[in-house]
Design a protein around this motif. Structure first.
Motif, PDB file in Angstrom:
ATOM      1  N   PRO A   3     142.591 163.272  74.624  1.00 30.03           N
ATOM      2  CA  PRO A   3     143.939 162.141  74.802  1.00 30.03           C
ATOM      3  C   PRO A   3     143.652 160.941  75.495  1.00 30.03           C
ATOM      4  O   PRO A   3     143.942 159.896  75.287  1.00 30.03           O
ATOM      5  CB  PRO A   3     145.013 163.079  74.906  1.00 30.03           C
ATOM      6  N   LEU A   4     142.756 161.460  76.758  1.00 34.73           N
ATOM      7  CA  LEU A   4     142.979 160.476  77.828  1.00 34.73           C
ATOM      8  C   LEU A   4     141.725 159.056  77.220  1.00 34.73           C
ATOM      9  O   LEU A   4     141.875 158.070  77.490  1.00 34.73           O
ATOM     10  CB  LEU A   4     142.104 161.048  79.134  1.00 34.73           C
ATOM     11  N   VAL A   6     141.187 158.477  73.887  1.00 33.05           N
ATOM     12  CA  VAL A   6     142.119 157.703  73.046  1.00 33.05           C
ATOM     13  C   VAL A   6     142.871 156.411  73.706  1.00 33.05           C
ATOM     14  O   VAL A   6     142.979 155.275  73.303  1.00 33.05           O
ATOM     15  CB  VAL A   6     143.142 158.673  72.279  1.00 33.05           C
ATOM     16  N   PHE A   7     143.602 157.124  74.644  1.00 32.26           N
ATOM     17  CA  PHE A   7     144.473 155.955  75.633  1.00 32.26           C
ATOM     18  C   PHE A   7     143.824 155.009  76.064  1.00 32.26           C
ATOM     19  O   PHE A   7     144.134 153.853  75.909  1.00 32.26           O
ATOM     20  CB  PHE A   7     145.167 156.909  76.698  1.00 32.26           C
TER      21      PHE A   7
ATOM     22  N   MET B 168     148.993 164.710  69.874  1.00 32.69           N
ATOM     23  CA  MET B 168     148.366 164.228  71.139  1.00 32.69           C
ATOM     24  C   MET B 168     147.876 162.728  71.009  1.00 32.69           C
ATOM     25  O   MET B 168     148.093 161.932  71.918  1.00 32.69           O
ATOM     26  CB  MET B 168     147.495 165.168  71.974  1.00 32.69           C
ATOM     27  N   PRO B 169     147.219 162.492  69.940  1.00 34.51           N
ATOM     28  CA  PRO B 169     146.629 161.141  69.775  1.00 34.51           C
ATOM     29  C   PRO B 169     147.606 160.140  69.601  1.00 34.51           C
ATOM     30  O   PRO B 169     147.275 158.973  70.251  1.00 34.51           O
ATOM     31  CB  PRO B 169     145.369 161.345  68.672  1.00 34.51           C
ATOM     32  N   SER B 172     148.697 159.398  72.778  1.00 30.91           N
ATOM     33  CA  SER B 172     148.216 158.451  73.537  1.00 30.91           C
ATOM     34  C   SER B 172     148.094 157.001  73.083  1.00 30.91           C
ATOM     35  O   SER B 172     147.867 155.956  73.993  1.00 30.91           O
ATOM     36  CB  SER B 172     146.629 158.984  73.656  1.00 30.91           C
ATOM     37  N   VAL B 173     148.131 156.783  71.878  1.00 37.91           N
ATOM     38  CA  VAL B 173     148.246 155.360  71.508  1.00 37.91           C
ATOM     39  C   VAL B 173     149.630 154.908  71.810  1.00 37.91           C
ATOM     40  O   VAL B 173     149.757 153.612  72.410  1.00 37.91           O
ATOM     41  CB  VAL B 173     148.199 155.296  69.886  1.00 37.91           C
ATOM     42  N   GLY B 176     149.389 153.681  75.293  1.00 43.24           N
ATOM     43  CA  GLY B 176     148.771 152.389  75.467  1.00 43.24           C
ATOM     44  C   GLY B 176     149.539 151.333  75.314  1.00 43.24           C
ATOM     45  O   GLY B 176     149.585 150.157  75.963  1.00 43.24           O
TER      46      GLY B 176
END
Lengths: 326, 192
Positions: A3-4, A6-7, B168-169, B172-173, B176
Motif C-alpha cells: 500500500p505504501l 501505491v500511495f 488496501m490499494p 492508498s489511492v 494520495g
C-alpha cells in the motif's frame, strides 16, 4: 504491491498532473471573461500559501478607472454608482466582493464585504450604493434620513425605526404608511380621526380610545354587538347601551332601578311587564299586573282624595303603599 | 429466505451505503437555502478528522496502539468511517469543478462501499466458522482455549485476504488524492 508504494506512486503521478493541468485538476470554477490568460497560470493571481491578493487585481484594474474605462482603456457606459463606490474603497478589498472562479456575483464572495473598507464619507451615504434596494413603500418614500438611522451594515432586518425621523406634517398622516395595519372593523370604519389620536408610535396596543371622537348619533350596538351579554335582561331590553352603561367601563352599569322604583319581591317581573313600549324605559304602566287594575287604583286613590294618579312612581317607590315609601 | 445471510447482512449494509448518499444530498439541500453553505467548507476538515480516527484500527492491528480490543477499534473504524464519509459528501456538495477533489470523493465512496463489503464478509465468515465448529462438535470458549480461538481467527483472516488485496490499494489511492487536495487548498487559499 504494498500500500505504501501505491500511495507514493499515486502521489507522484497526481502531483505531476496537477502541475501540468491545474485548470483541469484544481480549478474550482471557470474564470471571469477576460481572465482566460491566467487560466493555466494560477500564480498570475495566487501567491503560494498567500491566496489571491487584491494587489494583483489592481495591477490591471485601477480603482480610479473602474466604471469609467476597461483594462485596455476603452470608455464604458456611464455608471456613476459603480464609479463612486469603487473610488471610495480601500485598495485591498477587491476580494470582499469578487471571488473569481465563482463569477462576478458579490453574494458568492468567500469573504464578507466590510463597510469599514469604505471611506467615512461614502460610508455615511448609504444611498450611493443601495439606491436600488430602497423598498417601494410609503415608509421609505417619506423617510428622509440615511439608511443607517434604521439599519445596520450587517443586515437590513431587524430595523430600528423611530417616528421622530418624520417631519411633523407626515407624523399626523399615519394612514399613509399604516393603511394595511388598519383593522377592518366597525370601530375603525366609524372613526375618521388620525391613528395617533388613540395609538402611540411604540405599539398599537394598548390604545387610548375616547368615545368623544365618534360623531354624534352613533348607536353603541353598532360597535359593541359582540359585547352584549346573552342574558334575559339584555335580550329583553331594546334600549341603547348608553341607557345603563357609561363609556369608561361596562361595570358597574350606571343604571340603578332603585332610583326610580325598588324591585321588591312582588315586582321581580320581566321588564316588559311594566315597560310595554319596546326600548322605551321612560314610560311605564302598573296596570299589566293583576294586582293593579285601573278601576281598583282609581277607586283607592279617589277615596283618599287623590285625583292625579297617572304617575305611580311619584309617590310609590316600591311595592309598599304610601307616599314616598318608607 | 429471511434468515439467509444475503438478507440479514447484505441488505442492511447496502441500505447503509445508500443512506450515506441520500443523507449527504439531503443535508446539502438543507444547508444551501438556509445560507449555511459555509458549514460544508468546514466539514471537510471534520470529515477528514473522523476518517483519520478510523485508522486507529490499523494502528491497533499493527500494535502501534496497544490498549483496547481489536473488536472495539474495528467498530470505531466502521462508524468513524461512515460519519467521516457523510461529512465529506456534504463538503463536496453538488458541484462539479476540479477533477482532483471529485476523484477523491469517488474513491472515498468506493472505499466505503468496499468497507461495507468487508463488513459483510466478516459477518458471513463468522457465521460459517460458527457452523463449522458446530458441525465438528467444537465448543471452545475463547477465554479457555485461546490457541483454538487463534486458529479460527486466522482462518477468518485468510479468507479476508483477497478482499484486502482490493481494499488496501484503493485506500492508498484515496490517501494520495486526499493529501494532494489538502495541499492544493493550503497552497491556494486566501487565509487572510
Amino acid at each position: 504491491m504494498k500500500p505504501l508504494y501505491v500511495f507514493i506512486l499515486c502521489l507522484v503521478i497526481l502531483s505531476a498532473l496537477a502541475i501540468a493541468l491545474p485548470d483541469l485538476l484544481l480549478s474550482p470554477g471557470p474564470l471571469l471573461k477576460g481572465h482566460e490568460k491566467p487560466e493555466t497560470s494560477c500564480l498570475s493571481c495566487h501567491k503560494p500559501f498567500g491566496g489571491a491578493a487584491s494587489a494583483r487585481c489592481i495591477t490591471c484594474h485601477k480603482p480610479e478607472d473602474i466604471g469609467i474605462r476597461n483594462t485596455v482603456g476603452i470608455l464604458l457606459p456611464k455608471d456613476t454608482g459603480r464609479v463612486v463606490f469603487h473610488k471610495g474603497l480601500a485598495g485591498n478589498s477587491c476580494m470582499e466582493c469578487h471571488t473569481d472562479h465563482k463569477g462576478a456575483d458579490a453574494s458568492k464572495a468567500f469573504k464578507t464585504f466590510r463597510h469599514a473598507s469604505l471611506t467615512t464619507a461614502l460610508r455615511n451615504k448609504c444611498i450611493t450604493c443601495h439606491k436600488d434596494q430602497i423598498p417601494e413603500n410609503p415608509l421609505h418614500r417619506h423617510a428622509k434620513g440615511n439608511c443607517s438611522e434604521c439599519h445596520t451594515t450587517k443586515k437590513w432586518k431587524p430595523a430600528t425605526f423611530d417616528h421622530k425621523q418624520f417631519a411633523a406634517s407626515i407624523k399626523k398622516e399615519c394612514i399613509t404608511c399604516h393603511k394595511a395595519d388598519r383593522p377592518n372593523d366597525t370601530l375603525h370604519r366609524e372613526v375618521t380621526a388620525s391613528c395617533a389620536v388613540c395609538h402611540g408610535t411604540t405599539k398599537w396596543k394598548p390604545a387610548t380610545f375616547s368615545h368623544k371622537q365618534l360623531a354624534g348619533g352613533k348607536q353603541c350596538i353598532s360597535c359593541h354587538k359582540a359585547d352584549q351579554p346573552n342574558d334575559n335582561l339584555h335580550r329583553q331590553s331594546g334600549a341603547s347601551c348608553a341607557a345603563c352603561h357609561g363609556t369608561n367601563r361596562w361595570k358597574p352599569s350606571t343604571f340603578n332601578h332603585d332610583r326610580y322604583f325598588r324591585l321588591d319581591g312582588d315586582h321581580r317581573a320581566s321588564c316588559r311587564t311594566c315597560h310595554t313600549a319596546p326600548g322605551d324605559y321612560k314610560t311605564y304602566t302598573c296596570y299589566n299586573c293583576h294586582e293593579h287594575s285601573p278601576a281598583n287604583i282609581a277607586a283607592e286613590h279617589r277615596e283618599e282624595g287623590i285625583y292625579r294618579y297617572d304617575n305611580c312612581m311619584k309617590c310609590h317607590r316600591s311595592g309598599k303603599s304610601g307616599r314616598h315609601d318608607d | 429466505m429471511w434468515q439467509s445471510v444475503l438478507i440479514r447482512r447484505a441488505l442492511p449494509l447496502t441500505l447503509s451505503w445508500l443512506l450515506l448518499i441520500a443523507a449527504g444530498i439531503s443535508l446539502d439541500y438543507i444547508l444551501h437555502p438556509a445560507g449555511l453553505a459555509w458549514i460544508g467548507r468546514h466539514l471537510g476538515v471534520a470529515g477528514t478528522a473522523f476518517v483519520a480516527a478510523s485508522f486507529g484500527y490499523s494502528a491497533r492491528k499493527k500494535k502501534i496502539v496497544q490498549k483496547g480490543t481489536v473488536r472495539f477499534f474495528l467498530r470505531l473504524h466502521c462508524n468513524a468511517g461512515w460519519i467521516g464519509t457523510l461529512m465529506i459528501v456534504v463538503h463536496s456538495g453538488i458541484h462539479f469543478n476540479a477533477l482532483l477533489p471529485w476523484m477523491a470523493t469517488l474513491f472515498m465512496m468506493t472505499v466505503t462501499a468496499s468497507g461495507h463489503v468487508g463488513q459483510y464478509l466478516v459477518r458471513k465468515l463468522r457465521e460459517e466458522v460458527k457452523m463449522k465448529k458446530k458441525e465438528h462438535g467444537i465448543d471452545n470458549n475463547p477465554d479457555e482455549d485461546p490457541e483454538g480461538q487463534y486458529y479460527w481467527d486466522s482462518v477468518t483472516m485468510k479468507a479476508l485476504e483477497k478482499w484486502r488485496t482490493i481494499h488496501m490499494p484503493i485506500v492508498s489511492v484515496l490517501l494520495g488524492l486526499t493529501l494532494l487536495h489538502i495541499l492544493s487548498v493550503i497552497f491556494f487559499l486566501n487565509w487572510r
